[in-house]
Enzyme design. Structure first.
Site, PDB file in Angstrom:
ATOM      1  N   ASP A  14       0.816  -1.215   0.000  1.00  0.00           N
ATOM      2  CA  ASP A  14       0.000   0.000   0.000  1.00  0.00           C
ATOM      3  C   ASP A  14       0.849   1.265   0.000  1.00  0.00           C
ATOM      4  O   ASP A  14       0.673   2.151  -0.839  1.00  0.00           O
ATOM      5  CB  ASP A  14      -0.942   0.012   1.207  1.00  0.00           C
ATOM      6  CG  ASP A  14      -2.018  -1.062   1.114  1.00  0.00           C
ATOM      7  OD1 ASP A  14      -1.779  -2.096   0.464  1.00  0.00           O
ATOM      8  OD2 ASP A  14      -3.094  -0.859   1.685  1.00  0.00           O
ATOM      9  N   ARG A  94      -0.619   2.998  16.366  1.00  0.00           N
ATOM     10  CA  ARG A  94      -0.943   4.108  15.484  1.00  0.00           C
ATOM     11  C   ARG A  94      -0.785   5.493  16.111  1.00  0.00           C
ATOM     12  O   ARG A  94      -0.256   6.401  15.458  1.00  0.00           O
ATOM     13  CB  ARG A  94      -2.359   3.932  14.906  1.00  0.00           C
ATOM     14  CG  ARG A  94      -2.509   2.705  14.013  1.00  0.00           C
ATOM     15  CD  ARG A  94      -1.460   2.685  12.906  1.00  0.00           C
ATOM     16  NE  ARG A  94      -1.629   1.566  11.999  1.00  0.00           N
ATOM     17  CZ  ARG A  94      -0.772   0.552  11.884  1.00  0.00           C
ATOM     18  NH1 ARG A  94       0.298   0.516  12.671  1.00  0.00           N
ATOM     19  NH2 ARG A  94      -0.971  -0.411  11.021  1.00  0.00           N
ATOM     20  N   ASP A 123      -7.675   2.386  10.943  1.00  0.00           N
ATOM     21  CA  ASP A 123      -6.431   3.144  11.041  1.00  0.00           C
ATOM     22  C   ASP A 123      -6.571   4.573  10.538  1.00  0.00           C
ATOM     23  O   ASP A 123      -5.914   5.491  11.042  1.00  0.00           O
ATOM     24  CB  ASP A 123      -5.320   2.431  10.280  1.00  0.00           C
ATOM     25  CG  ASP A 123      -4.695   1.308  11.090  1.00  0.00           C
ATOM     26  OD1 ASP A 123      -4.926   1.271  12.308  1.00  0.00           O
ATOM     27  OD2 ASP A 123      -3.986   0.472  10.508  1.00  0.00           O
ATOM     28  N   SER A 175      -3.101  -9.225   4.145  1.00  0.00           N
ATOM     29  CA  SER A 175      -2.304  -8.099   4.624  1.00  0.00           C
ATOM     30  C   SER A 175      -1.728  -8.413   5.997  1.00  0.00           C
ATOM     31  O   SER A 175      -2.388  -9.039   6.837  1.00  0.00           O
ATOM     32  CB  SER A 175      -3.189  -6.847   4.703  1.00  0.00           C
ATOM     33  OG  SER A 175      -2.479  -5.768   5.264  1.00  0.00           O
TER      34      SER A 175
END
Length: 400
Positions: A14, A94, A123, A175
């Site tokens: 990504d 995050r 996210d 992922s």
């Protein structure tokens, strides 16, 4: 139009595509920022990959100790589990990544920040709530909400077209997100809820079936709720978690397969490996059981779902979360001692407890001793507890 962008960059599919796409679309310098949270990466290779994709520079920051001490250990102290199961390895990472990204943007004179979170996931919220709380003046670019790509197959095609090397193939398209606390897997073949995860997917743990046939005992020492030593060896936060990951991983500890409720309202399947974190959560809870007052523990437990929800949703830097953090830290003042656990075939079992602050008093609770407690005192207590029950049933009889 942005003048300079700092991208949260992992070197994966990504963000590699995003890096190239940002440069093509906005025609401005893009700085790729990598957060080293303990994921085992070839950072020099990632740096060269970012530069080859056109990044003005690639900045790598070692955040392992801060991540474990300030974020992971707080979650342990809070007992935070989202929807009872998820220990939130991604959620905890995050806000730290976004905070450091802001710091780099200010240092480099950038006016914009970008992330690779999808428009369907959590996210994007975690990154952007942190940006709002700490640097509301920065422009936020979320490519997944802007471009025309429909999914990761489109990204794979784009990467192949532009010669971008990627760790994902059409044959294995799930992922992966990794850090020192956990590894998560989602998407691709895992979106079929009836499909069992392939055994060769797991990277941190062996299957319980292939784990040792002999249990292993370890001791974990805590000071004010924070783990400080394993088997009497004092370790830094990151090294302590790494050691427990190794021990727990070889015993098949910490695998979870769950369907969770995302903040945006969708249900999503996630496969997680959190070996060291699972051991710490269980050991810490056992220590709280002997050191916390009953009502303090129940109050803390009642707040745990809210704390976990706020972490999962991305409200780490909100004023209400900071207030709850202060409360949790206060409850941990007495949570010091040592817990012995037994690891066997994916299980973590408590084998011993001791603390200088223990509220467990054998002489009071033992059936063999009467010191300090008069059993007759229970008579009046039981009568008072049963009074409302008697009144209720008498009332029912009168009504009849």
């Amino acid at each position: 139009m942005p003048k300079k962008i700092v991208l949260a960059y992992s070197g994966g599919l990504d963000t590699s595509v995003i890096l190239k796409w940002l440069i093509e679309k906005y025609r401005c310098p893009v700085i790729a920022f990598c957060a080293d949270l303990g994921q085992e990466e070839d950072w020099e290779e990632i740096k060269q990959k970012g530069l080859s994709c056109g990044a003005e520079k690639v900045i790598i920051r070692d955040l392992k100790e801060e991540f474990v001490k300030e974020y992971v250990f707080f979650a342990i102290k809070a007992g935070a589990r989202y929807e009872d199961w998820y220990l939130m390895g991604t959620s905890l990472a995050r806000p730290l990544i976004a905070k450091e990204q802001i710091k780099i943007a200010l240092e480099e004179g950038a006016d914009s920040v970008a992330h690779g979170a999808t428009g369907k996931g959590n996210d994007q919220v975690r990154f952007e709530l942190t940006f709002s709380a700490l640097a509301p003046h920065l422009k936020v670019i979320a490519p997944w909400r802007e471009w025309d790509f429909k999914g990761r197959q489109d990204l794979i095609a784009y990467a192949q077209k532009h010669g971008i090397p990627i760790p994902v193939t059409p044959e294995k398209p799930y992922s992966i997100d990794a850090n020192l606390f956990h590894i998560s897997y989602e998407g691709g073949i895992l979106e079929d809820l009836w499909t069992e995860p392939p055994e060769d997917m797991f990277l941190m743990t062996v299957s319980p079936e292939k784990s040792p046939d002999k249990p292993e005992y370890i001791e974990i020492e805590f000071e004010k709720g924070e783990p400080v030593a394993v088997n009497r060896e004092k370790l830094s936060p990151a090294n302590l978690l790494k050691k427990l990951n190794e021990i727990g991983g070889r015993h098949g500890v910490g695998r979870i397969d769950m369907v969770e409720n995302r903040f945006v309202g969708l249900k999503s399947r996630g496969i997680y490996e959190t070996p060291g974190g699972t051991i710490l959560h269980i050991a810490h809870r056992a220590l709280e059981q002997i050191t916390l007052d009953r009502e303090v523990m129940r109050l803390k437990d009642s707040l745990m779902p809210k704390i976990a929800e706020m972490i999962y949703y991305g409200f780490w830097f909100s004023p209400e979360f900071q207030a709850l953090k202060t409360m949790v830290e206060q409850t941990q003042e007495r949570v010091s001692g040592t817990i012995k656990v037994k690891l066997y075939k994916g299980n973590v079992m408590i084998a011993g407890r001791k603390s200088p602050n223990s509220l467990y008093k054998k002489r009071l609770v033992s059936f063999e001793e009467k010191e300090g407690y008069n059993p007759k005192d229970a008579e009046g207590f039981i009568r008072l507890q049963g009074l409302r029950l008697k009144i209720y049933n008498l009332s029912k009889e009168e009504e009849a």
